[in-house]
Scaffold this motif. Structure first.
Motif, PDB file in Angstrom:
ATOM      1  N   ALA A  13     -22.708-158.123 -18.036  1.00 58.78           N
ATOM      2  CA  ALA A  13     -23.072-158.160 -16.619  1.00 58.78           C
ATOM      3  C   ALA A  13     -23.284-159.578 -16.115  1.00 58.78           C
ATOM      4  O   ALA A  13     -23.245-159.820 -14.901  1.00 58.78           O
ATOM      5  N   LEU A  14     -23.513-160.500 -17.045  1.00 54.98           N
ATOM      6  CA  LEU A  14     -23.692-161.907 -16.681  1.00 54.98           C
ATOM      7  C   LEU A  14     -22.401-162.700 -16.859  1.00 54.98           C
ATOM      8  O   LEU A  14     -22.414-163.924 -16.773  1.00 54.98           O
ATOM      9  N   GLY A  15     -21.308-162.006 -17.136  1.00 52.08           N
ATOM     10  CA  GLY A  15     -20.034-162.680 -17.335  1.00 52.08           C
ATOM     11  C   GLY A  15     -19.896-163.303 -18.710  1.00 52.08           C
ATOM     12  O   GLY A  15     -19.100-164.227 -18.903  1.00 52.08           O
ATOM     13  N   LEU A  16     -20.649-162.792 -19.703  1.00 49.48           N
ATOM     14  CA  LEU A  16     -20.653-163.366 -21.037  1.00 49.48           C
ATOM     15  C   LEU A  16     -20.075-162.392 -22.061  1.00 49.48           C
ATOM     16  O   LEU A  16     -19.941-161.200 -21.795  1.00 49.48           O
ATOM     17  N   GLN A  17     -19.746-162.919 -23.233  1.00 49.70           N
ATOM     18  CA  GLN A  17     -19.344-162.119 -24.382  1.00 49.70           C
ATOM     19  C   GLN A  17     -20.109-162.657 -25.586  1.00 49.70           C
ATOM     20  O   GLN A  17     -19.559-163.350 -26.439  1.00 49.70           O
ATOM     21  N   LEU A  18     -21.391-162.318 -25.637  1.00 46.45           N
ATOM     22  CA  LEU A  18     -22.255-162.880 -26.665  1.00 46.45           C
ATOM     23  C   LEU A  18     -22.035-162.207 -28.012  1.00 46.45           C
ATOM     24  O   LEU A  18     -21.826-160.993 -28.083  1.00 46.45           O
ATOM     25  N   PRO A  19     -22.119-162.975 -29.080  1.00 46.55           N
ATOM     26  CA  PRO A  19     -22.126-162.373 -30.413  1.00 46.55           C
ATOM     27  C   PRO A  19     -23.472-161.701 -30.661  1.00 46.55           C
ATOM     28  O   PRO A  19     -24.395-161.822 -29.843  1.00 46.55           O
ATOM     29  N   PRO A  20     -23.643-161.017 -31.781  1.00 46.19           N
ATOM     30  CA  PRO A  20     -24.948-160.412 -32.073  1.00 46.19           C
ATOM     31  C   PRO A  20     -26.057-161.457 -32.073  1.00 46.19           C
ATOM     32  O   PRO A  20     -25.899-162.564 -32.590  1.00 46.19           O
ATOM     33  N   GLY A  21     -27.180-161.098 -31.468  1.00 48.09           N
ATOM     34  CA  GLY A  21     -28.309-162.015 -31.389  1.00 48.09           C
ATOM     35  C   GLY A  21     -29.556-161.263 -30.978  1.00 48.09           C
ATOM     36  O   GLY A  21     -29.553-160.035 -30.877  1.00 48.09           O
ATOM     37  N   ARG A  22     -30.611-162.023 -30.739  1.00 47.36           N
ATOM     38  CA  ARG A  22     -31.878-161.396 -30.350  1.00 47.36           C
ATOM     39  C   ARG A  22     -32.610-162.294 -29.360  1.00 47.36           C
ATOM     40  O   ARG A  22     -32.346-163.499 -29.264  1.00 47.36           O
ATOM     41  N   LEU A  23     -33.533-161.688 -28.645  1.00 51.95           N
ATOM     42  CA  LEU A  23     -34.374-162.407 -27.706  1.00 51.95           C
ATOM     43  C   LEU A  23     -35.665-162.827 -28.391  1.00 51.95           C
ATOM     44  O   LEU A  23     -36.244-162.055 -29.151  1.00 51.95           O
ATOM     45  N   VAL A  24     -36.104-164.044 -28.102  1.00 51.17           N
ATOM     46  CA  VAL A  24     -37.314-164.590 -28.717  1.00 51.17           C
ATOM     47  C   VAL A  24     -38.381-164.756 -27.649  1.00 51.17           C
ATOM     48  O   VAL A  24     -38.164-165.451 -26.642  1.00 51.17           O
ATOM     49  N   ASP A  25     -39.538-164.120 -27.851  1.00 51.61           N
ATOM     50  CA  ASP A  25     -40.657-164.256 -26.920  1.00 51.61           C
ATOM     51  C   ASP A  25     -41.957-164.612 -27.638  1.00 51.61           C
ATOM     52  O   ASP A  25     -43.029-164.628 -27.033  1.00 51.61           O
ATOM     53  N   ALA A  26     -41.876-164.918 -28.927  1.00 54.15           N
ATOM     54  CA  ALA A  26     -43.080-165.202 -29.718  1.00 54.15           C
ATOM     55  C   ALA A  26     -43.633-166.578 -29.406  1.00 54.15           C
ATOM     56  O   ALA A  26     -42.901-167.567 -29.377  1.00 54.15           O
ATOM     57  N   THR A  27     -44.935-166.652 -29.150  1.00 55.67           N
ATOM     58  CA  THR A  27     -45.598-167.928 -28.893  1.00 55.67           C
ATOM     59  C   THR A  27     -46.848-168.012 -29.771  1.00 55.67           C
ATOM     60  O   THR A  27     -47.230-167.047 -30.438  1.00 55.67           O
ATOM     61  N   VAL A  28     -47.493-169.165 -29.718  1.00 47.53           N
ATOM     62  CA  VAL A  28     -48.703-169.353 -30.506  1.00 47.53           C
ATOM     63  C   VAL A  28     -49.819-168.426 -30.051  1.00 47.53           C
ATOM     64  O   VAL A  28     -50.724-168.096 -30.812  1.00 47.53           O
ATOM     65  N   GLU A  29     -49.744-167.929 -28.812  1.00 46.23           N
ATOM     66  CA  GLU A  29     -50.758-167.031 -28.266  1.00 46.23           C
ATOM     67  C   GLU A  29     -50.351-165.569 -28.312  1.00 46.23           C
ATOM     68  O   GLU A  29     -51.061-164.711 -27.798  1.00 46.23           O
ATOM     69  N   GLY A  30     -49.202-165.263 -28.916  1.00 47.62           N
ATOM     70  CA  GLY A  30     -48.693-163.902 -28.928  1.00 47.62           C
ATOM     71  C   GLY A  30     -47.399-163.817 -28.139  1.00 47.62           C
ATOM     72  O   GLY A  30     -46.819-164.830 -27.752  1.00 47.62           O
ATOM     73  N   ASP A  31     -46.938-162.608 -27.856  1.00 48.92           N
ATOM     74  CA  ASP A  31     -45.680-162.436 -27.137  1.00 48.92           C
ATOM     75  C   ASP A  31     -45.808-162.911 -25.698  1.00 48.92           C
ATOM     76  O   ASP A  31     -46.768-162.564 -24.997  1.00 48.92           O
ATOM     77  N   TRP A  32     -44.820-163.693 -25.250  1.00 46.52           N
ATOM     78  CA  TRP A  32     -44.764-164.166 -23.867  1.00 46.52           C
ATOM     79  C   TRP A  32     -44.316-163.016 -22.975  1.00 46.52           C
ATOM     80  O   TRP A  32     -43.765-162.015 -23.446  1.00 46.52           O
ATOM     81  N   HIS A  33     -44.563-163.138 -21.660  1.00 52.22           N
ATOM     82  CA  HIS A  33     -44.280-162.016 -20.757  1.00 52.22           C
ATOM     83  C   HIS A  33     -42.794-161.818 -20.501  1.00 52.22           C
ATOM     84  O   HIS A  33     -42.381-160.812 -19.909  1.00 52.22           O
ATOM     85  N   GLU A  34     -41.957-162.773 -20.949  1.00 50.56           N
ATOM     86  CA  GLU A  34     -40.515-162.641 -20.824  1.00 50.56           C
ATOM     87  C   GLU A  34     -39.871-163.452 -21.955  1.00 50.56           C
ATOM     88  O   GLU A  34     -40.517-164.332 -22.540  1.00 50.56           O
TER      89      GLU A  34
END
Length: 267
Positions: free
Chosen positions: A19-40
């Motif tokens: 939907a963003l015009g991309l063809q991404l390979p397998p991957g993951r989203l990272v939201d981990a911070t020193v204070e816990g999971d970030w809101h995005e």
């Protein structure tokens, strides 16, 4: 930090980014911070080790989605960015800082006593508007060399970060690599912004505590290199104080003169 709209959450239900015009390979989203999971999510990280050509494959993400590529080291003793103690809530906005003032402050704190000199001010630009060099093409070449040669990064993976410009990438993810030197990474990103303008740099790689930038317009004379070396001393004193290059002149001659990449490491 003031941020652009973040398109990364769309990858939760659309992992290839079609939907963003991309063809991404397998991957993951990272939201981990020193204070816990970030809101995005802070970045998208590829699952597989990067190979030459991977940067070019992700380059369209800048145009279609406002996502900028960067190589991250997901190996070594510190692990990947999930374990980097990212701290986005501790970062301000790079545009709120003046690079000359930032470097003058850091020079006074870290370099003045070593050099017995006053802050010399910003170096003159070496970027040439008439040059055929394309900073983005140079960044792509450096990225390919980096992932193809091995050595500097133990497990290089491509990532995408929502950022206005390459210089803002460290601040956009709340990178805390230089925390023992500077607690607000955005202040160093303000310097990176001026290096974009003056030397055609792009942020190419990040590790837990180190940074590599490509340089489209490096200094070509020793005088130019020494002027830039003074900025490096303030920006990352460990580059000189904890290396064999025991003087600004030696560092300039060996590490900066005509060099298409600059590497920084903070203890």
């Amino acid at each position: 930090m003031a941020t652009l709209p973040n398109p990364l959450p769309k990858l939760t239900s659309d992992p290839t980014g079609a939907a963003l015009g991309l063809q991404l390979p397998p991957g993951r989203l990272v939201d981990a911070t020193v204070e816990g999971d970030w809101h995005e999510p802070l970045l998208w990280l590829a699952d597989d080790t990067a190979a030459p050509g991977a940067w070019a494959a992700l380059a369209p993400a800048r145009r279609t989605a406002g996502l900028l590529p960067v190589v991250v080291d997901a190996g070594a003793r510190h692990g990947g960015p999930e374990l980097w103690e990212l701290a986005p809530d501790a970062v301000s906005y790079p545009g709120d800082h003046d690079a000359d003032e930032v470097l003058a402050d850091l020079w006074e704190e870290y370099a003045a006593g070593e050099t017995q000199q006053e802050w010399p001010g910003l170096a003159d630009a070496t970027a040439d508007a008439g040059s055929a060099e394309d900073p983005d093409a140079v960044a792509m070449d450096i990225a390919d060399d980096l992932v193809g040669s091995g050595g500097l990064l133990e497990e290089p993976r491509l990532a995408l970060v929502p950022a206005r410009r390459s210089a803002d990438i460290p601040a956009a993810i709340g990178w805390s690599g230089p925390v023992n030197h500077e607690g607000d990474t955005a202040r160093l990103c303000a310097v990176l912004r001026t290096w974009e303008d003056r030397f055609g740099i792009r942020v190419v790689a990040l590790g837990f505590d180190h940074l590599l930038v490509s340089v489209a317009f490096p200094p070509t004379t020793l005088a130019e290199a020494e002027a830039v070396a003074a900025e490096h001393f303030a920006f990352c004193p460990d580059n000189i104080l904890q290396s064999d290059d025991t003087s600004i002149r030696a560092y300039a001659e060996k590490r900066l003169l005509g060099q298409p990449a600059w590497h920084f490491w903070w203890d």
